[in-house]
Design a protein around this motif. Structure first.
Motif, PDB file in Angstrom:
ATOM      1  N   HIS A 197      41.504   4.937 -21.130  1.00 47.96           N
ATOM      2  CA  HIS A 197      42.386   3.877 -20.624  1.00 47.96           C
ATOM      3  C   HIS A 197      42.363   2.610 -21.477  1.00 47.96           C
ATOM      4  CE1 HIS A 197      42.843   6.410 -17.147  1.00 47.96           C
ATOM      5  NE2 HIS A 197      41.548   6.366 -16.892  1.00 47.96           N
ATOM      6  N   ASP A 198      41.571   2.603 -22.540  1.00 47.35           N
ATOM      7  CA  ASP A 198      41.422   1.371 -23.310  1.00 47.35           C
ATOM      8  C   ASP A 198      42.738   0.868 -23.888  1.00 47.35           C
ATOM      9  OD1 ASP A 198      38.787   1.320 -22.720  1.00 47.35           O
ATOM     10  OD2 ASP A 198      38.050   1.589 -24.764  1.00 47.35           O
ATOM     11  N   TRP A 199      43.510   1.764 -24.487  1.00 44.96           N
ATOM     12  CA  TRP A 199      44.783   1.328 -25.079  1.00 44.96           C
ATOM     13  C   TRP A 199      45.728   0.776 -24.009  1.00 44.96           C
ATOM     14  CZ3 TRP A 199      46.726   0.244 -29.735  1.00 44.96           C
ATOM     15  CH2 TRP A 199      46.018   0.665 -30.871  1.00 44.96           C
ATOM     16  N   GLN A 200      45.851   1.492 -22.897  1.00 48.71           N
ATOM     17  CA  GLN A 200      46.756   1.020 -21.838  1.00 48.71           C
ATOM     18  C   GLN A 200      46.310  -0.331 -21.295  1.00 48.71           C
ATOM     19  OE1 GLN A 200      45.454   4.096 -22.207  1.00 48.71           O
ATOM     20  NE2 GLN A 200      46.509   5.587 -20.906  1.00 48.71           N
ATOM     21  N   ASP A 201      44.994  -0.511 -21.117  1.00 47.68           N
ATOM     22  CA  ASP A 201      44.486  -1.776 -20.583  1.00 47.68           C
ATOM     23  C   ASP A 201      44.787  -2.932 -21.540  1.00 47.68           C
ATOM     24  OD1 ASP A 201      43.543  -0.363 -18.437  1.00 47.68           O
ATOM     25  OD2 ASP A 201      41.455  -0.330 -19.106  1.00 47.68           O
ATOM     26  N   TRP A 202      44.586  -2.692 -22.843  1.00 48.50           N
ATOM     27  CA  TRP A 202      44.825  -3.781 -23.796  1.00 48.50           C
ATOM     28  C   TRP A 202      46.322  -4.087 -23.901  1.00 48.50           C
ATOM     29  CZ3 TRP A 202      47.479  -4.779 -28.270  1.00 48.50           C
ATOM     30  CH2 TRP A 202      47.138  -5.964 -28.935  1.00 48.50           C
ATOM     31  N   LEU A 203      47.152  -3.042 -23.944  1.00 45.33           N
ATOM     32  CA  LEU A 203      48.595  -3.260 -24.038  1.00 45.33           C
ATOM     33  C   LEU A 203      49.123  -4.021 -22.825  1.00 45.33           C
ATOM     34  CD1 LEU A 203      49.659   0.202 -25.458  1.00 45.33           C
ATOM     35  CD2 LEU A 203      49.818  -1.995 -26.655  1.00 45.33           C
ATOM     36  N   ALA A 204      48.561  -3.731 -21.641  1.00 43.66           N
ATOM     37  CA  ALA A 204      48.974  -4.471 -20.445  1.00 43.66           C
ATOM     38  C   ALA A 204      48.621  -5.948 -20.597  1.00 43.66           C
ATOM     39  CB  ALA A 204      48.302  -3.878 -19.212  1.00 43.66           C
ATOM     40  N   ALA A 205      47.447  -6.236 -21.138  1.00 40.12           N
ATOM     41  CA  ALA A 205      47.038  -7.626 -21.340  1.00 40.12           C
ATOM     42  C   ALA A 205      47.912  -8.309 -22.386  1.00 40.12           C
ATOM     43  CB  ALA A 205      45.574  -7.691 -21.759  1.00 40.12           C
ATOM     44  N   ALA A 206      48.408  -7.523 -23.364  1.00 35.94           N
ATOM     45  CA  ALA A 206      49.278  -8.074 -24.409  1.00 35.94           C
ATOM     46  C   ALA A 206      50.726  -8.178 -23.961  1.00 35.94           C
ATOM     47  CB  ALA A 206      49.185  -7.200 -25.662  1.00 35.94           C
ATOM     48  N   GLY A 207      51.021  -7.756 -22.728  1.00 42.68           N
ATOM     49  CA  GLY A 207      52.385  -7.829 -22.211  1.00 42.68           C
ATOM     50  C   GLY A 207      53.291  -6.728 -22.706  1.00 42.68           C
ATOM     51  N   LEU A 208      52.684  -5.603 -23.162  1.00 47.42           N
ATOM     52  CA  LEU A 208      53.468  -4.486 -23.708  1.00 47.42           C
ATOM     53  C   LEU A 208      53.025  -3.165 -23.071  1.00 47.42           C
ATOM     54  CD1 LEU A 208      53.189  -5.570 -27.449  1.00 47.42           C
ATOM     55  CD2 LEU A 208      55.277  -5.695 -26.058  1.00 47.42           C
ATOM     56  N   PRO A 209      53.092  -3.038 -21.761  1.00 40.23           N
ATOM     57  CA  PRO A 209      52.539  -1.844 -21.102  1.00 40.23           C
ATOM     58  C   PRO A 209      53.254  -0.545 -21.450  1.00 40.23           C
ATOM     59  CG  PRO A 209      53.814  -3.160 -19.550  1.00 40.23           C
ATOM     60  CD  PRO A 209      53.694  -3.977 -20.795  1.00 40.23           C
ATOM     61  N   THR A 210      54.481  -0.595 -21.955  1.00 42.25           N
ATOM     62  CA  THR A 210      55.233   0.635 -22.246  1.00 42.25           C
ATOM     63  C   THR A 210      55.290   0.954 -23.739  1.00 42.25           C
ATOM     64  OG1 THR A 210      57.338  -0.571 -22.348  1.00 42.25           O
ATOM     65  CG2 THR A 210      56.661   0.314 -20.198  1.00 42.25           C
ATOM     66  N   LEU A 211      54.601   0.184 -24.562  1.00 42.47           N
ATOM     67  CA  LEU A 211      54.644   0.415 -26.006  1.00 42.47           C
ATOM     68  C   LEU A 211      54.048   1.781 -26.347  1.00 42.47           C
ATOM     69  CD1 LEU A 211      55.486  -1.241 -28.573  1.00 42.47           C
ATOM     70  CD2 LEU A 211      53.022  -1.626 -28.915  1.00 42.47           C
ATOM     71  N   GLU A 212      54.676   2.507 -27.248  1.00 47.31           N
ATOM     72  CA  GLU A 212      54.211   3.817 -27.684  1.00 47.31           C
ATOM     73  C   GLU A 212      53.977   3.800 -29.196  1.00 47.31           C
ATOM     74  OE1 GLU A 212      53.495   6.452 -25.913  1.00 47.31           O
ATOM     75  OE2 GLU A 212      54.115   5.625 -23.969  1.00 47.31           O
ATOM     76  N   PRO A 213      53.041   4.641 -29.689  1.00 51.14           N
ATOM     77  CA  PRO A 213      52.748   4.637 -31.126  1.00 51.14           C
ATOM     78  C   PRO A 213      53.691   5.544 -31.906  1.00 51.14           C
ATOM     79  CG  PRO A 213      51.270   6.135 -30.014  1.00 51.14           C
ATOM     80  CD  PRO A 213      52.112   5.505 -28.938  1.00 51.14           C
TER      81      PRO A 213
END
Length: 304
Positions: A197-213
């Motif tokens: 869950h680390d990537w999802q947690d950080w992306l949520a904090a960065a305001g980008l919860p739906t960003l994909e690589p």
């Protein structure tokens, strides 16, 4: 002379009854299912009757087995307690330390020489095998865990906090494009199955919860993902306190270091009845001192 059933089989009986099946008990005991079955059969032969009957895919205690276990469990508890008290009184000069592989690789091993210099009479055995079912695995004197475990008979000491942020090699191809967190969509993400869950947690904090690589690579452990990041394979979600030295030495860089997400910190665990054993006490005191100094250096932005 006492007439007692086989002690090893009695221990197996308790675990089989608790887990409700041979396979689950075998996993808990670190034995094969066949070996567990053999111990149960040995005990049933000793008593001359069945101790279990089948219930669906599992096993359920027969009445004679339930009666036996009712007396057996407190007896085993008393033996364990007496044994622990006896061990607590000995002068331990060898410690078995278990810890997560990433913690061991990036933080503990580089510092362990300091402890050995201060305590040359204490031998150290390191074990990074993970046992999710026990806060303090068998044979371990001290376990280092992410998050404070909760359980009877355990003494838990905080070592240091943790937080996550993306990290990569400073000269990774494409690193110059990482000017805003959304730019991570154009690079490879290095993921760790142990921390899904680390990537999802950080992306949520960065305001980008739906960003994909653009691409992703998944590894069993965080230290493998960090190793891949050091080889320019992509960007890993890094535990900041463990890789602080790598960041300071410019072997890794954190392009968005101003966005960090706190995660479970690190704790040292031992048996309460053995917490004052000299070697265990010395190692835990050293861990807390090292952890406090390291956390202060990370917070101040100085060399860890």
């Amino acid at each position: 002379m006492r007439r007692l059933p086989p002690n090893s089989a009695l221990r197996v009986l308790e675990v089989v009854a608790r887990e409700g099946g041979i396979s689950a008990a075998a996993e808990q005991l670190g034995m094969t299912a066949g070996a567990v079955s053999k111990q149960v059969l040995k005990l049933e032969a000793w008593f001359g009757q069945s101790l279990f009957h089948r219930a669906g895919r599992g096993l359920q205690l027969a009445q004679v087995g339930a009666d036996l276990l009712r007396e057996l469990t407190p007896a085993l508890d008393r033996i364990e307690l007496a044994s622990g008290r006896a061990e607590a009184g000995r002068a331990t000069d060898r410690l078995c330390i278990t810890a997560p592989p990433t913690f061991m690789t990036y933080w503990l091993i580089p510092r362990l020489g300091q402890f050995q210099q201060s305590h040359p009479g204490i031998g150290i055995q390191l074990d990074n095998r993970r046992d999710q079912s026990r806060a303090l695995p068998e044979q371990a004197d001290v376990a280092i865990r992410r998050g404070a475990p909760d359980g009877p008979g355990l003494s838990v000491t905080a070592i240091m906090p943790e937080a996550i942020t993306p990290a990569c090699r400073p000269d990774m191809p494409g690193v110059e494009t990482l000017r805003h967190p959304r730019d991570l969509a154009g690079v490879t993400w290095l993921m760790a199955a142990m921390r899904p869950h680390d990537w999802q947690d950080w992306l949520a904090a960065a305001g980008l919860p739906t960003l994909e690589p653009a691409r992703s690579l998944t590894f069993d452990h965080t230290y493998l993902a960090l190793g891949a990041a050091a080889d320019s394979l992509g960007v890993a979600m890094a535990p900041l306190y463990l890789v602080a030295h790598e960041l300071h030495a410019s072997r890794l860089t954190a392009p968005f270091h101003d966005i960090t997400v706190p995660t479970a910190g690190y704790f040292a665990v031992c048996e309460t009845m053995r917490e004052d054993a000299p070697a265990i006490r010395a190692f835990r005191e050293w861990l807390t001192m090292q952890g406090a100094e390291h956390a202060a250096a990370v917070a101040a932005g100085t060399r860890p």
